[in-house]
Structures are given as C-alpha cells and as structure tokens.
Write a protein that holds these residues in place. Structure first.
Motif, PDB file in Angstrom:
ATOM      1  N   LYS A  61      44.621  51.690  40.583  1.00 57.54           N
ATOM      2  CA  LYS A  61      45.725  51.138  41.687  1.00 57.54           C
ATOM      3  C   LYS A  61      45.623  49.956  41.956  1.00 57.54           C
ATOM      4  CE  LYS A  61      47.007  53.034  46.160  1.00 57.54           C
ATOM      5  NZ  LYS A  61      46.990  54.248  47.083  1.00 57.54           N
ATOM      6  N   GLU A  62      46.861  49.147  41.938  1.00 62.70           N
ATOM      7  CA  GLU A  62      47.053  47.719  42.285  1.00 62.70           C
ATOM      8  C   GLU A  62      46.211  46.863  41.736  1.00 62.70           C
ATOM      9  OE1 GLU A  62      47.023  47.793  46.800  1.00 62.70           O
ATOM     10  OE2 GLU A  62      49.056  48.070  46.572  1.00 62.70           O
ATOM     11  N   THR A  63      45.574  47.128  40.469  1.00 61.82           N
ATOM     12  CA  THR A  63      45.102  46.090  39.711  1.00 61.82           C
ATOM     13  C   THR A  63      46.003  45.050  39.042  1.00 61.82           C
ATOM     14  OG1 THR A  63      43.272  47.672  38.804  1.00 61.82           O
ATOM     15  CG2 THR A  63      43.630  45.854  37.443  1.00 61.82           C
ATOM     16  N   LEU A  64      45.815  43.922  39.326  1.00 61.60           N
ATOM     17  CA  LEU A  64      46.729  42.669  38.703  1.00 61.60           C
ATOM     18  C   LEU A  64      46.530  42.617  37.214  1.00 61.60           C
ATOM     19  CD1 LEU A  64      46.582  40.243  41.729  1.00 61.60           C
ATOM     20  CD2 LEU A  64      47.914  42.276  41.476  1.00 61.60           C
ATOM     21  N   ILE A  65      47.687  42.775  36.652  1.00 59.75           N
ATOM     22  CA  ILE A  65      47.510  42.694  35.145  1.00 59.75           C
ATOM     23  C   ILE A  65      48.627  41.655  34.738  1.00 59.75           C
ATOM     24  CG2 ILE A  65      47.491  43.888  32.880  1.00 59.75           C
ATOM     25  CD1 ILE A  65      46.872  46.430  34.566  1.00 59.75           C
ATOM     26  N   GLU A 106      43.696  32.194  37.568  1.00 56.48           N
ATOM     27  CA  GLU A 106      42.581  31.979  38.597  1.00 56.48           C
ATOM     28  C   GLU A 106      42.890  32.505  39.845  1.00 56.48           C
ATOM     29  OE1 GLU A 106      41.629  27.701  38.108  1.00 56.48           O
ATOM     30  OE2 GLU A 106      40.948  28.014  35.965  1.00 56.48           O
ATOM     31  N   ASP A 107      44.069  32.311  40.419  1.00 54.71           N
ATOM     32  CA  ASP A 107      44.342  32.690  41.709  1.00 54.71           C
ATOM     33  C   ASP A 107      44.565  34.036  41.906  1.00 54.71           C
ATOM     34  OD1 ASP A 107      45.334  31.513  44.293  1.00 54.71           O
ATOM     35  OD2 ASP A 107      47.274  32.308  44.064  1.00 54.71           O
ATOM     36  N   THR A 108      44.984  34.708  40.922  1.00 53.97           N
ATOM     37  CA  THR A 108      45.323  36.155  41.079  1.00 53.97           C
ATOM     38  C   THR A 108      43.768  36.768  40.590  1.00 53.97           C
ATOM     39  OG1 THR A 108      46.099  36.457  38.717  1.00 53.97           O
ATOM     40  CG2 THR A 108      47.650  36.243  40.480  1.00 53.97           C
ATOM     41  N   GLU A 109      42.997  36.179  39.926  1.00 53.14           N
ATOM     42  CA  GLU A 109      41.734  36.726  39.175  1.00 53.14           C
ATOM     43  C   GLU A 109      42.239  37.918  38.551  1.00 53.14           C
ATOM     44  OE1 GLU A 109      39.132  37.503  42.668  1.00 53.14           O
ATOM     45  OE2 GLU A 109      38.589  35.277  42.798  1.00 53.14           O
ATOM     46  N   ALA A 110      43.112  37.892  37.919  1.00 48.03           N
ATOM     47  CA  ALA A 110      43.695  39.206  36.914  1.00 48.03           C
ATOM     48  C   ALA A 110      42.472  39.336  35.902  1.00 48.03           C
ATOM     49  CB  ALA A 110      44.943  38.838  36.209  1.00 48.03           C
ATOM     50  N   PRO A 111      42.139  40.841  35.954  1.00 46.00           N
ATOM     51  CA  PRO A 111      40.824  40.770  35.007  1.00 46.00           C
ATOM     52  C   PRO A 111      41.620  41.295  33.613  1.00 46.00           C
ATOM     53  CG  PRO A 111      41.477  42.820  36.330  1.00 46.00           C
ATOM     54  CD  PRO A 111      42.344  41.783  36.785  1.00 46.00           C
ATOM     55  N   LEU A 112      42.866  41.538  33.414  1.00 40.81           N
ATOM     56  CA  LEU A 112      43.464  41.635  32.121  1.00 40.81           C
ATOM     57  C   LEU A 112      44.543  40.918  31.863  1.00 40.81           C
ATOM     58  CD1 LEU A 112      43.426  45.690  32.392  1.00 40.81           C
ATOM     59  CD2 LEU A 112      41.792  44.167  31.226  1.00 40.81           C
ATOM     60  N   LEU A 113      44.776  40.658  30.659  1.00 48.64           N
ATOM     61  CA  LEU A 113      45.900  39.564  30.437  1.00 48.64           C
ATOM     62  C   LEU A 113      46.693  40.015  28.954  1.00 48.64           C
ATOM     63  CD1 LEU A 113      47.949  37.157  30.201  1.00 48.64           C
ATOM     64  CD2 LEU A 113      46.100  35.845  29.286  1.00 48.64           C
ATOM     65  N   ILE A 114      47.884  40.482  28.924  1.00 50.34           N
ATOM     66  CA  ILE A 114      48.509  41.133  27.904  1.00 50.34           C
ATOM     67  C   ILE A 114      49.391  39.762  27.257  1.00 50.34           C
ATOM     68  CG2 ILE A 114      50.244  42.656  26.904  1.00 50.34           C
ATOM     69  CD1 ILE A 114      49.531  44.281  29.283  1.00 50.34           C
ATOM     70  N   SER A 115      49.172  39.535  26.067  1.00 51.80           N
ATOM     71  CA  SER A 115      49.812  38.546  25.237  1.00 51.80           C
ATOM     72  C   SER A 115      49.943  38.774  23.938  1.00 51.80           C
ATOM     73  CB  SER A 115      49.130  37.147  25.528  1.00 51.80           C
ATOM     74  OG  SER A 115      49.581  35.929  25.223  1.00 51.80           O
ATOM     75  N   SER A 154      54.795  54.649  46.675  1.00 53.40           N
ATOM     76  CA  SER A 154      56.019  53.731  46.729  1.00 53.40           C
ATOM     77  C   SER A 154      55.721  52.436  47.292  1.00 53.40           C
ATOM     78  CB  SER A 154      57.142  54.109  47.276  1.00 53.40           C
ATOM     79  OG  SER A 154      56.823  54.720  48.783  1.00 53.40           O
ATOM     80  N   GLU A 155      54.599  52.435  48.161  1.00 55.01           N
ATOM     81  CA  GLU A 155      54.259  51.324  49.039  1.00 55.01           C
ATOM     82  C   GLU A 155      53.248  50.545  48.300  1.00 55.01           C
ATOM     83  OE1 GLU A 155      53.078  52.899  52.773  1.00 55.01           O
ATOM     84  OE2 GLU A 155      55.236  53.498  53.296  1.00 55.01           O
ATOM     85  N   ASP A 156      52.746  50.702  47.174  1.00 60.13           N
ATOM     86  CA  ASP A 156      51.756  49.810  46.518  1.00 60.13           C
ATOM     87  C   ASP A 156      52.531  48.765  45.660  1.00 60.13           C
ATOM     88  OD1 ASP A 156      49.543  51.356  47.344  1.00 60.13           O
ATOM     89  OD2 ASP A 156      49.859  52.885  45.696  1.00 60.13           O
ATOM     90  N   LEU A 157      51.662  47.830  45.375  1.00 59.37           N
ATOM     91  CA  LEU A 157      52.192  46.571  44.577  1.00 59.37           C
ATOM     92  C   LEU A 157      52.783  47.032  43.451  1.00 59.37           C
ATOM     93  CD1 LEU A 157      49.772  43.670  45.112  1.00 59.37           C
ATOM     94  CD2 LEU A 157      51.903  43.998  46.222  1.00 59.37           C
ATOM     95  N   ALA A 158      53.748  46.183  43.037  1.00 57.08           N
ATOM     96  CA  ALA A 158      54.446  46.482  41.460  1.00 57.08           C
ATOM     97  C   ALA A 158      54.272  45.104  40.632  1.00 57.08           C
ATOM     98  CB  ALA A 158      55.806  47.050  41.784  1.00 57.08           C
ATOM     99  N   TYR A 159      54.270  44.010  41.428  1.00 56.45           N
ATOM    100  CA  TYR A 159      54.403  42.914  40.821  1.00 56.45           C
ATOM    101  C   TYR A 159      53.861  41.609  41.536  1.00 56.45           C
ATOM    102  CZ  TYR A 159      58.617  41.458  43.410  1.00 56.45           C
ATOM    103  OH  TYR A 159      59.663  41.385  44.165  1.00 56.45           O
ATOM    104  N   GLY A 168      54.643  22.472  47.225  1.00 56.09           N
ATOM    105  CA  GLY A 168      53.284  22.352  47.187  1.00 56.09           C
ATOM    106  C   GLY A 168      52.626  23.234  46.012  1.00 56.09           C
ATOM    107  N   LYS A 169      51.548  23.776  46.275  1.00 58.97           N
ATOM    108  CA  LYS A 169      51.208  24.804  45.134  1.00 58.97           C
ATOM    109  C   LYS A 169      51.894  26.137  45.185  1.00 58.97           C
ATOM    110  CE  LYS A 169      46.135  23.572  45.336  1.00 58.97           C
ATOM    111  NZ  LYS A 169      44.738  24.142  45.452  1.00 58.97           N
ATOM    112  N   PRO A 170      52.125  26.535  44.115  1.00 57.51           N
ATOM    113  CA  PRO A 170      52.914  28.013  43.723  1.00 57.51           C
ATOM    114  C   PRO A 170      52.185  28.732  44.582  1.00 57.51           C
ATOM    115  CG  PRO A 170      52.387  26.587  41.475  1.00 57.51           C
ATOM    116  CD  PRO A 170      51.659  25.927  42.540  1.00 57.51           C
ATOM    117  N   LYS A 171      53.068  29.703  45.004  1.00 55.16           N
ATOM    118  CA  LYS A 171      52.418  31.079  45.937  1.00 55.16           C
ATOM    119  C   LYS A 171      52.819  32.087  45.181  1.00 55.16           C
ATOM    120  CE  LYS A 171      52.521  27.973  50.135  1.00 55.16           C
ATOM    121  NZ  LYS A 171      53.081  27.037  49.297  1.00 55.16           N
ATOM    122  N   GLY A 172      52.070  33.139  45.138  1.00 52.59           N
ATOM    123  CA  GLY A 172      52.350  34.382  44.777  1.00 52.59           C
ATOM    124  C   GLY A 172      53.016  35.401  45.634  1.00 52.59           C
ATOM    125  N   VAL A 173      54.204  35.991  45.508  1.00 51.53           N
ATOM    126  CA  VAL A 173      55.027  36.738  46.138  1.00 51.53           C
ATOM    127  C   VAL A 173      54.711  37.975  45.607  1.00 51.53           C
ATOM    128  CG1 VAL A 173      57.146  37.476  46.992  1.00 51.53           C
ATOM    129  CG2 VAL A 173      56.608  34.822  46.452  1.00 51.53           C
TER     130      VAL A 173
END
Length: 231
Positions: A61-65, A106-115, A154-159, A168-173
């Motif tokens: 749940k809500e893992t940033l990928i 680095e900012d998100t510390e995403a543990p997984l990256l799909i490429s 429905s209230e959990d993160l999707a993106y 300034g620095k990019p900010k995650g929305v």
C-alpha cells in the motif's frame, strides 16, 4: 447555482473501476501501438502479472514505484500494474536530464524502478531494484493472471508527479485515487465520449494531463491510440 453535487463511486479505486470495465468489454481493443493491438482482457492480464511480481519485490500500500518508459503499451501496463499492487507511480520522462531523474528518485526514495534496457545507462547510480521489462518479460508470464487482492482505498496515493521546478526545486504533487476520479467525473460530464470514439495518448507521463489520456478512456471501454515518441 451552488448545488453541484454528483453521485459517483467515491469508495472505489481507479484499478477497481478498470477491472469492472474489463468485465463489461473483455474483447474490446484497449490499446493500439504501431500495428499492435491489445484487448482489455489482455491488458488486464499483463497488468495483473506485473502487480503480482511487484508484490514479491515488496510493493504494498502506497509504495512509490518509479516508471521511466517511452510511450508504449508497456507504459500503460506498468501504471495499471503499480496501482493494482497497491502502490503509487512516479513518472520519470526518459527525455529529462539525468540530474533531474536522479533528483526525483532520491527525493521519493522509490525502492522500485520500471524501465527498459535502452534506458539503463540513465540510472547507473540508482540504489533500488531496477526492473527492465524487455529482460524480465518472460518471467512475468509465470505470475498469476488474476486480479490481486485489493490493498488500496480511494483515499490512498495513486501517483506523485513533479512540478517543473521553474520557481526553485521541483516538488512532488501527491494525487489520490479519489482525486483522479473526481476529475474524471467532471470531464466525462463536460466532455462526454462519443460511442466508439478513439483517444490519442500523446502527452509525456510527467505531465498531469497524461492521467486523463491514459486512464480516462480505459474506464469507459474506449480504445487508446499511443503515438510514438518519434511523431
């Protein structure tokens, strides 16, 4: 004039609504790309297999990928697969400078990256688990094709989509399933799809309008034409 309430499935997630559409139109064409066609059932199967794989890698749940792919069917599969796994996707436009890509990772510390293997050189400093779809594709077929058990609400993160950084620095929305659906409901009412309409997916995944182009038609059973990066 202020009575603008509209009833909508506010307790459902985006991928649950997609799964409902798959049940309604499994054999309809969902995605077209350079002569390749994929039905709703096929798209759902591939997204399910990716979701099950992501969960074996620790997605919950809500893992940033993160996703860094050119426009392609794999991009659509990845977005749906991440949502089905319970995670939230972080789009990384492969055309961005490497410094910006690395900053967002680095900012998100995403543990997984799909490429994809042709983009691997951009992420040599990435410390998480790099998934290369063109190399891992045969293994994905071994995972279940069934819809994973739901983890998200429905209230959990999707993106998480980053701003341009022009001030300034990019900010995650942060965007939730409910926020996406609220927008979709308004769009479907203000700009309703015509029967058998075809929609083009042409916008960078790092731009918020890509959410509408990618997911809006799929929740209504329409066909998406993915325009190549070369166009």
């Amino acid at each position: 004039w202020n009575r603008t309430e509209v009833e909508y499935p506010e307790h459902k997630t985006i991928h649950q609504l997609f799964e409902e559409q798959v049940e309604k139109s499994p054999h309809n064409i969902a995605v077209v790309f350079e002569g390749l066609e994929m039905t709703y059932e096929e798209l759902n199967t591939k997204a399910n297999q990716l979701a099950h794989y992501l969960r074996t890698l620790g997605a919950t749940k809500e893992t940033l990928i993160a996703i860094s792919l050119e426009r392609s069917p794999e991009l659509i599969v990845s977005i749906l697969g991440i949502l089905k796994a319970g995670g939230a996707y972080v789009p990384l436009d492969p055309n961005y400078p490497e410094a910006r890509l690395n900053f967002m990772l680095e900012d998100t510390e995403a543990p997984l990256l799909i490429s994809h293997s042709n983009l691997k050189s951009k992420f040599e400093g990435y410390k998480g688990h790099l998934i290369l779809l063109d190399q891992d594709h045969p293994n994905l077929a071994e995972y279940p094709s069934t819809n994973p058990d739901a983890l998200s609400s429905s209230e959990d993160l999707a993106y998480v989509i980053y701003t341009s950084g022009s001030t300034g620095k990019p900010k995650g929305v942060l965007g939730t399933h409910l926020g996406i659906l609220n927008r979709f409901i308004w769009m479907w009412l203000a700009y309703p799809f015509a029967q058998d309409e075809v929609c083009c997916q042409k916008t960078s995944i790092s731009f918020v309008d890509s959410i509408w182009e990618t997911l809006g038609p799929l929740l209504k059973g329409l066909k998406i034409i993915i325009l190549s990066e070369s166009i």
